[in-house]
Design an enzyme around this catalytic site. Structure first.
Site, PDB file in Angstrom:
ATOM      1  N   CYS A  73       0.845  -1.197   0.000  1.00 17.20           N
ATOM      2  CA  CYS A  73       0.000   0.000   0.000  1.00 17.20           C
ATOM      3  C   CYS A  73       0.881   1.248   0.000  1.00 17.20           C
ATOM      4  CB  CYS A  73      -0.912  -0.006   1.233  1.00 17.20           C
ATOM      5  SG  CYS A  73      -1.999   1.425   1.339  1.00 17.20           S
ATOM      6  N   CYS A  79      -1.183   5.607   6.969  1.00 21.23           N
ATOM      7  CA  CYS A  79      -2.499   5.138   7.387  1.00 21.23           C
ATOM      8  C   CYS A  79      -2.389   4.313   8.670  1.00 21.23           C
ATOM      9  CB  CYS A  79      -3.101   4.291   6.262  1.00 21.23           C
ATOM     10  SG  CYS A  79      -4.633   3.460   6.717  1.00 21.23           S
ATOM     11  N   CYS A  82      -3.167  -0.545   9.335  1.00 16.30           N
ATOM     12  CA  CYS A  82      -2.313  -1.698   9.631  1.00 16.30           C
ATOM     13  C   CYS A  82      -0.886  -1.199   9.842  1.00 16.30           C
ATOM     14  CB  CYS A  82      -2.377  -2.754   8.533  1.00 16.30           C
ATOM     15  SG  CYS A  82      -2.171  -2.143   6.858  1.00 16.30           S
ATOM     16  N   GLN A 285     -16.164 -12.571  13.140  1.00 15.82           N
ATOM     17  CA  GLN A 285     -14.730 -12.557  12.845  1.00 15.82           C
ATOM     18  C   GLN A 285     -14.467 -11.889  11.495  1.00 15.82           C
ATOM     19  OE1 GLN A 285     -12.626 -13.338  15.067  1.00 15.82           O
ATOM     20  NE2 GLN A 285     -13.991 -14.342  16.517  1.00 15.82           N
ATOM     21  N   TYR A 314     -19.195 -16.233  26.421  1.00 12.78           N
ATOM     22  CA  TYR A 314     -18.900 -15.138  25.483  1.00 12.78           C
ATOM     23  C   TYR A 314     -19.186 -15.608  24.044  1.00 12.78           C
ATOM     24  CZ  TYR A 314     -16.038 -14.188  29.654  1.00 12.78           C
ATOM     25  OH  TYR A 314     -15.590 -14.039  30.946  1.00 12.78           O
ATOM     26  N   GLU A 335     -23.945 -14.855  26.591  1.00  8.66           N
ATOM     27  CA  GLU A 335     -23.483 -13.600  25.978  1.00  8.66           C
ATOM     28  C   GLU A 335     -24.208 -12.432  26.649  1.00  8.66           C
ATOM     29  OE1 GLU A 335     -21.868 -10.648  24.173  1.00  8.66           O
ATOM     30  OE2 GLU A 335     -21.161 -12.667  23.652  1.00  8.66           O
ATOM     31  N   CYS A 407      -7.421 -13.179  21.935  1.00  8.01           N
ATOM     32  CA  CYS A 407      -6.763 -12.291  20.976  1.00  8.01           C
ATOM     33  C   CYS A 407      -5.740 -11.411  21.667  1.00  8.01           C
ATOM     34  CB  CYS A 407      -7.796 -11.437  20.234  1.00  8.01           C
ATOM     35  SG  CYS A 407      -8.810 -10.420  21.323  1.00  8.01           S
TER      36      CYS A 407
END
Length: 448
Positions: A73, A79, A82, A285, A314, A335, A407
């Site tokens: 990119c 940016c 990422c 996801q 969760y 949840e 995560c």
């Protein structure tokens, strides 16, 4: 610190921190430099200096690391979407694998934990199925859409993004032109004037269906229905146009009200042979293929008999609950989000899965009240990890097997240390899965 030539220093990058920034040492201080990688030798301008550390910005790359590559990119260094496009995919995987090992050792105090080799994403680019772009004006008055530059609110205008599904690029390039032609005003977060705040795009990676949502301070946008019909005619895979109302003076993206303008208020997606209906703000996801990789790995290691009872804490909209329910005796999902639970129930009905129950509420409140002895408890908490009371309940009911999906390696290690306290549980295996190539996040699958 010797500050000469406008705080310019020569720096060897020796490590990567948890935020994805290069790390070097200079005169006893730790220096953090974005867009660098281990092995770089760089000329850095220091712009934020504290007693023990400082932040810097690359002025020149004196010697490139063998792990440095040319970003795909052209605005990758500006940016904030990422952070790691300048790092080779192989070294990205090494960093993420090592980050997990170091967290387990330093935070969890685990020794000799069996960490399997990280599973890479099947797609280095084009894997994101959802993108939400802030809107703004250029200095010439044109409508811009993109991401904010890191550590700022300077909007970097984009016409395409290499990490989002390539089928969304035409929307990104063209919709802002239509917004400009319609004369719709763009929200100014400083003056609180204007209406349109974000452009949200979501695609079913397997179905190809697309939702387009404008996030606005008002639900009444002039001639929105006429324009939405034109969009449906222009884009064959667009199935619905919606407006989400968010009039709050905060940084939250979605508000509580969403209006369907034309087409459907949801898209259909097929994940692990299960059909799901996804709304604009549904949590799902963003890399569905890596999520399927994780689930395959989980099932390969579990070797289910079909008689198991599983509690999925969760659970969200049942992303993992429903595929597991088809392979076991009974499943329960918990949840806190009412909307997610309603969607989970609807998805179970859509797929004729009848051996699953869903409970709305906090895991710490619901888990102790269940009149079921689970064979397996699946944990997939937010980045902050599990509440202490959840871990206390787990240690009390003591299910034979706990699967922890995370995560955030640091909170994973912290929680596993508590779960395994006094050797009540033992870690059998850890399976890292890369969900975000060119980004610093990764998912971890771990069982006791």
């Amino acid at each position: 610190m010797n500050q000469q030539n406008n705080n310019l220093i020569k720096l060897n990058i020796v490590d990567i921190n948890n935020d994805g920034e290069g790390v070097g040492k200079f005169e006893g201080k730790t220096i953090f430099v974005p867009n660098t990688v281990t092995g770089d030798v760089v000329l850095v301008q220091l712009n934020f200096i504290k007693q023990k550390y400082a932040y810097g910005k690359i002025k020149k790359i004196i010697h490139s690391s063998p792990y440095r590559i040319r970003p795909s990119c052209i605005v990758a260094d500006k940016c904030g979407g990422c952070q790691w496009q300048h790092i080779s995919p192989e070294y990205q995987l090494y960093i993420k694998q090592n980050k997990i090992i170091q967290s387990l050792q330093r935070i969890g105090r685990f020794k000799d934990v069996f960490v399997l080799p990280i599973l890479s994403s099947s797609q280095i680019f084009g894997y994101r199925n959802k993108a939400t772009y802030p809107l703004g004006y250029s200095k010439f008055g044109n409508v811009n859409a993109g991401y904010y530059q890191r550590y700022s609110h300077k909007l970097i205008n984009l016409n395409q993004c290499p990490i989002q599904d390539s089928r969304l690029n035409s929307f990104l390039a063209e919709i802002k032109v239509d917004i400009e032609k319609q004369g719709w005003s763009i929200y100014n977060e400083k003056t609180y004037q204007g209406h349109l705040r974000h452009l949200a795009l979501r695609i079913g990676q397997n179905s190809g269906e697309v939702l387009l949502t404008l996030i606005s301070t008002t639900g009444n946008i002039t001639k929105i229905k006429e324009q939405a019909k034109l969009w449906l005619e222009r884009y064959p895979n667009l199935v619905g146009v919606l407006v989400n109302k968010n009039s709050e003076k905060n940084n939250k993206i979605f508000g509580n009200q969403t209006f369907s303008i034309v087409g459907k208020p949801f898209l259909k997606e097929r994940f692990f042979n299960i059909d799901f209906k996804l709304r604009p703000d549904t949590f799902f996801q963003v890399n569905a293929q890596s999520a399927e990789t994780l689930l395959h790995s989980l099932l390969d290691n579990l070797i289910l008999t079909g008689k198991e009872k599983i509690v999925d804490a969760y659970c969200g909209i049942g992303t993992f609950t429903l595929p597991l329910a088809k392979r076991i005796s009974h499943a329960i999902g918990i949840e806190i989000s009412h909307d997610s639970i309603e969607q989970a129930k609807a998805n179970a009905e859509l797929n004729n899965i009848n051996n699953v129950e869903f409970y709305q509420g906090a895991v710490k409140d619901i888990l102790p009240t269940l009149n079921i002895f689970p064979d397996i408890v699946l944990l997939d908490p937010p980045r902050k990890g599990c509440d202490d009371s959840v871990i206390e309940t787990l240690r009390e009911i003591c299910p034979p097997l706990i699967i922890y999906i995370s995560c955030q390696p640091s909170t994973l290690a912290r929680d596993l240390k508590k779960i395994c306290y006094q050797n009540l549980y033992k870690i059998l295996w850890v399976q890292p899965v890369d969900f975000f190539p060119s980004d610093i996040s990764s998912r971890v699958n771990c069982s006791n």
